[in-house]
Write a protein that holds these residues in place. Structure first.
Motif, mmCIF file in Angstrom:
data_model
loop_
_atom_site.group_PDB
_atom_site.id
_atom_site.type_symbol
_atom_site.label_atom_id
_atom_site.label_comp_id
_atom_site.label_asym_id
_atom_site.label_seq_id
_atom_site.Cartn_x
_atom_site.Cartn_y
_atom_site.Cartn_z
ATOM 1 N N ASP A 1 -1.475 -3.824 47.579
ATOM 2 C CA ASP A 1 -0.472 -4.773 47.082
ATOM 3 C C ASP A 1 -1.152 -6.120 46.905
ATOM 4 O OD1 ASP A 1 2.857 -4.523 47.004
ATOM 5 O OD2 ASP A 1 2.090 -6.576 46.952
ATOM 6 N N VAL A 2 -0.632 -6.919 45.984
ATOM 7 C CA VAL A 2 -1.173 -8.272 45.807
ATOM 8 C C VAL A 2 -0.581 -9.232 46.838
ATOM 9 C CG1 VAL A 2 -1.728 -8.138 43.345
ATOM 10 C CG2 VAL A 2 0.589 -8.754 44.044
ATOM 11 N N ASN B 1 -3.553 7.393 58.905
ATOM 12 C CA ASN B 1 -4.313 7.636 57.673
ATOM 13 C C ASN B 1 -4.114 6.539 56.621
ATOM 14 O OD1 ASN B 1 -1.641 8.345 57.186
ATOM 15 N ND2 ASN B 1 -2.140 10.020 55.801
ATOM 16 N N VAL B 2 -3.385 5.467 56.968
ATOM 17 C CA VAL B 2 -3.081 4.437 55.968
ATOM 18 C C VAL B 2 -4.137 3.335 55.997
ATOM 19 C CG1 VAL B 2 -1.385 2.765 55.147
ATOM 20 C CG2 VAL B 2 -0.610 4.866 56.250
ATOM 21 N N VAL B 3 -4.632 2.986 54.814
ATOM 22 C CA VAL B 3 -5.596 1.884 54.700
ATOM 23 C C VAL B 3 -4.932 0.792 53.853
ATOM 24 C CG1 VAL B 3 -7.922 1.236 53.957
ATOM 25 C CG2 VAL B 3 -7.450 3.603 54.632
ATOM 26 N N PRO B 4 -4.369 -0.253 54.492
ATOM 27 C CA PRO B 4 -3.737 -1.312 53.693
ATOM 28 C C PRO B 4 -4.813 -2.204 53.079
ATOM 29 C CG PRO B 4 -3.052 -1.410 56.028
ATOM 30 C CD PRO B 4 -4.228 -0.509 55.943
ATOM 31 N N VAL B 5 -4.678 -2.516 51.783
ATOM 32 C CA VAL B 5 -5.670 -3.359 51.113
ATOM 33 C C VAL B 5 -4.947 -4.407 50.253
ATOM 34 C CG1 VAL B 5 -7.665 -3.425 49.550
ATOM 35 C CG2 VAL B 5 -7.237 -1.366 50.902
ATOM 36 N N VAL B 6 -5.193 -5.689 50.554
ATOM 37 C CA VAL B 6 -4.636 -6.740 49.705
ATOM 38 C C VAL B 6 -5.576 -6.852 48.509
ATOM 39 C CG1 VAL B 6 -3.963 -9.159 49.542
ATOM 40 C CG2 VAL B 6 -3.796 -7.967 51.746
ATOM 41 N N ASP C 1 -0.950 4.358 47.083
ATOM 42 C CA ASP C 1 0.362 3.745 46.820
ATOM 43 C C ASP C 1 0.017 2.359 46.272
ATOM 44 O OD1 ASP C 1 2.899 2.830 46.766
ATOM 45 O OD2 ASP C 1 3.327 3.107 48.896
ATOM 46 N N PHE C 2 0.062 2.251 44.943
ATOM 47 C CA PHE C 2 -0.571 1.095 44.283
ATOM 48 C C PHE C 2 0.200 -0.211 44.509
ATOM 49 C CE2 PHE C 2 -2.662 -1.365 41.067
ATOM 50 C CZ PHE C 2 -3.904 -0.776 40.935
ATOM 51 N N CYS C 3 1.504 -0.109 44.641
ATOM 52 C CA CYS C 3 2.342 -1.303 44.869
ATOM 53 C C CYS C 3 3.123 -1.050 46.160
ATOM 54 C CB CYS C 3 3.305 -1.499 43.705
ATOM 55 S SG CYS C 3 2.487 -1.669 42.118
ATOM 56 N N ALA C 4 2.416 -1.075 47.273
ATOM 57 C CA ALA C 4 2.999 -0.573 48.526
ATOM 58 C C ALA C 4 4.015 -1.518 49.138
ATOM 59 C CB ALA C 4 1.880 -0.281 49.519
ATOM 60 N N LEU D 1 2.309 -6.766 52.873
ATOM 61 C CA LEU D 1 1.507 -5.767 53.597
ATOM 62 C C LEU D 1 1.493 -6.072 55.095
ATOM 63 C CD1 LEU D 1 -1.587 -4.921 51.352
ATOM 64 C CD2 LEU D 1 0.329 -3.447 51.953
ATOM 65 N N THR D 2 1.555 -7.359 55.449
ATOM 66 C CA THR D 2 1.599 -7.718 56.870
ATOM 67 C C THR D 2 2.898 -7.190 57.487
ATOM 68 O OG1 THR D 2 0.286 -9.664 56.434
ATOM 69 C CG2 THR D 2 1.552 -9.693 58.477
#
Ligand SMILES: C[S@@+](CC[C@H](N)C(=O)[O-])C[C@H]1O[C@@H](n2cnc3c(N)ncnc32)[C@H](O)[C@@H]1O
Length: 460
Positions: A242-243, A262-267, A216-219, A248-249
């Motif tokens: 997300d940038v 299963n979610v990996v949040p990445v800034v 999900d590129f722009c989550a 994301l927080t």
């Protein structure tokens, strides 16, 4: 507070929330009334400003009086009005809205009136965008069943919000009014989330399956990630990029509540971040819910029509196209790329899709409208793209295009060979199942094969 909102430094709901937090002496009814009046002013700002020209007193008071008169009713206001204000309101009440140009009547800046006016059935669309939206909630398929939740609501205290099954989404419930659902136990336990029905439908286009790698590129704050993760039954890997670290927080407690692991949040630093590049060709599904003008959400965010500007729109379009190209690199051969916006403007939507296709011959377009219509009874869409509209579908305005990366000839041959082997194995199993017959009953591996292999798409 209205004066502060009208400087457009912050989104209106953020300024309003801050003001309400600073005025704890107000009861819940007062708060609701203030909020309704503020949003009414934002929806009707241009018309109210024109009406205000013949009024008396400070400009922001004139706007507030018009907003309160429209939402509370003239009677409630009467004791607080000066005689000159009362006369002015009488004068304004006699103006025939039909005598006003559309941009004033429906309160749009000229540039937006022009852009929306060029769309099909534009009067109906513009009128619908100026109405209040209902509240849509989505049942979390990992934790609850929509029909059971709906039946419980219809029998319980929530029945006063007139809960109804969404017209198209298999997970949606539509409520009327403004319930504080974030205090409902089912919300606190992750059983329900707030999500516009149109947004829910986008998940049907992504259609992630168990065990896949999905991006999900722009989550953002995770609205769509939550449903994608649930459809994957919390298996595989779902990257939430997300940038914005802040967004994301905000997503993290939602992921925790929903029971997803299963979610990996990445800034990421931007669409060309090294972590994006490392995933080149790896993901089976990539969703780009692109940053956009948000014009499709004017029912919920009426301030956007005043905060957006054509120059900013041109910059957004450049960003959208850059993000789409970078996200496309992550798609595996045979994988799916979904580009979505909550806009109604062609330059953010079909124009972007066409530019992408012209510059990415390795992708082919899938008829997104046919894909979605096949999953939703009664959903009428003119393909090949999906354009949801408040006047036609009762949702916010959403656009979606679906692309698939062409398989390499080698991969296509491999898949064909795999399919032949699978078909042969299935036919051998069929023979075996017939031989064991009733003795094996429902517990045969044969029965479980389609169940285990069933796509997450079918779980809804
Ligand atoms: C429409 S919002 C996403 C909403 C979210 N998918 C949801 O359902 O709640 C667009 C998001 O794109 C993010 N964004 C902006 N530029 C980006 C970029 N270069 N790469 C990735 N995300 C970006 C914004 O921070 C914003 O959160």
């Amino acid at each position: 507070m209205l004066g502060e909102i009208l400087q457009w430094a912050w989104p209106a709901d953020a300024t309003l929330s801050r003001w309400l937090r600073a005025h704890r002496e107000l009861g819940s009814r007062d708060r609701a009334e203030v909020a309704e009046a503020v949003f009414d002013v934002l929806r009707n700002l241009r018309r109210y400003r024109q009406f205000g020209e013949s009024g008396v007193g400070p400009a922001s008071r004139r706007l507030a009086v018009l907003g309160l008169a429209a939402t509370l009713g003239r009677g409630e206001l009467e004791p607080g009005l000066a005689p000159a204000e009362a006369d002015w309101l009488d004068h304004v009440a006699n103006i025939d809205p039909a005598s006003l140009p559309r941009a004033v009547r429906e309160s749009l800046p000229d540039w937006l009136d022009e852009r929306l006016g060029a769309l099909e059935d534009s009067d109906a669309l513009i009128e619908a965008l100026n109405q209040q939206a209902p509240l849509d909630i989505r049942v979390n398929p990992m934790k609850a069943d929509r029909d059971e939740v709906l039946a419980a609501m219809q029998d319980g205290p929530e029945s006063r919000y007139l809960p109804q099954a969404s017209a198209y989404s298999p997970w949606g419930i539509r409520l009327q009014g403004r319930p504080a659902i974030n205090r409902w136990p089912l919300f606190e336990s992750g059983g329900i989330e707030v999500q516009d029905e149109g947004s829910q439908l986008l998940a049907l286009l992504v259609a992630p399956r168990r065990g896949e790698m999905v991006i999900d590129f722009c989550a953002g704050a995770g609205g769509k990630t939550l449903l994608l993760g649930a459809l994957m039954r919390s298996t595989g890997r779902l990257y939430a990029f997300d940038v914005s670290a802040a967004r994301l927080t905000r997503a993290k407690p939602r992921f925790a509540r929903s029971g997803l692991s299963n979610v990996v949040p990445v800034v990421i630093d931007g669409e060309n971040d090294a972590r994006v590049k490392r995933l080149a060709g790896k993901a089976q599904r990539v969703l780009v819910d692109a940053p956009c003008s948000g014009i499709g959400t004017l029912r919920r965010n009426p301030d956007l029509k005043w905060r957006q500007h054509p120059d900013a729109l041109a910059e957004l379009c450049t960003l959208q196209s850059r993000i789409l190209s970078s996200a496309a690199r992550c798609v595996a051969p045979g994988g799916r790329l979904v580009y979505a916006t909550c806009s109604l403007l062609p330059e953010e939507n079909e124009a972007q899709a066409e530019i992408f296709l012209a510059s990415h011959p390795e992708f082919e377009r899938v008829d997104a409208a046919a894909l979605l219509a096949a999953r939703c009874d009664g959903l009428v869409l003119a393909g090949p793209y999906v354009q949801l509209r408040p006047d036609v579908h009762g949702t916010d305005g959403f656009f979606a295009a679906v692309f698939e990366r062409r398989k390499t000839p080698a991969r296509a041959a491999e898949e064909e060979a795999e399919a032949v082997v699978k078909a042969a194995a299935a036919s051998a199993e069929d023979d075996g199942a017939e031989a064991v017959g009733d003795e094996a009953g429902e517990d045969t591996g044969h029965v479980q094969v389609p169940e285990a292999g069933r796509s997450a798409e079918d779980q809804g």
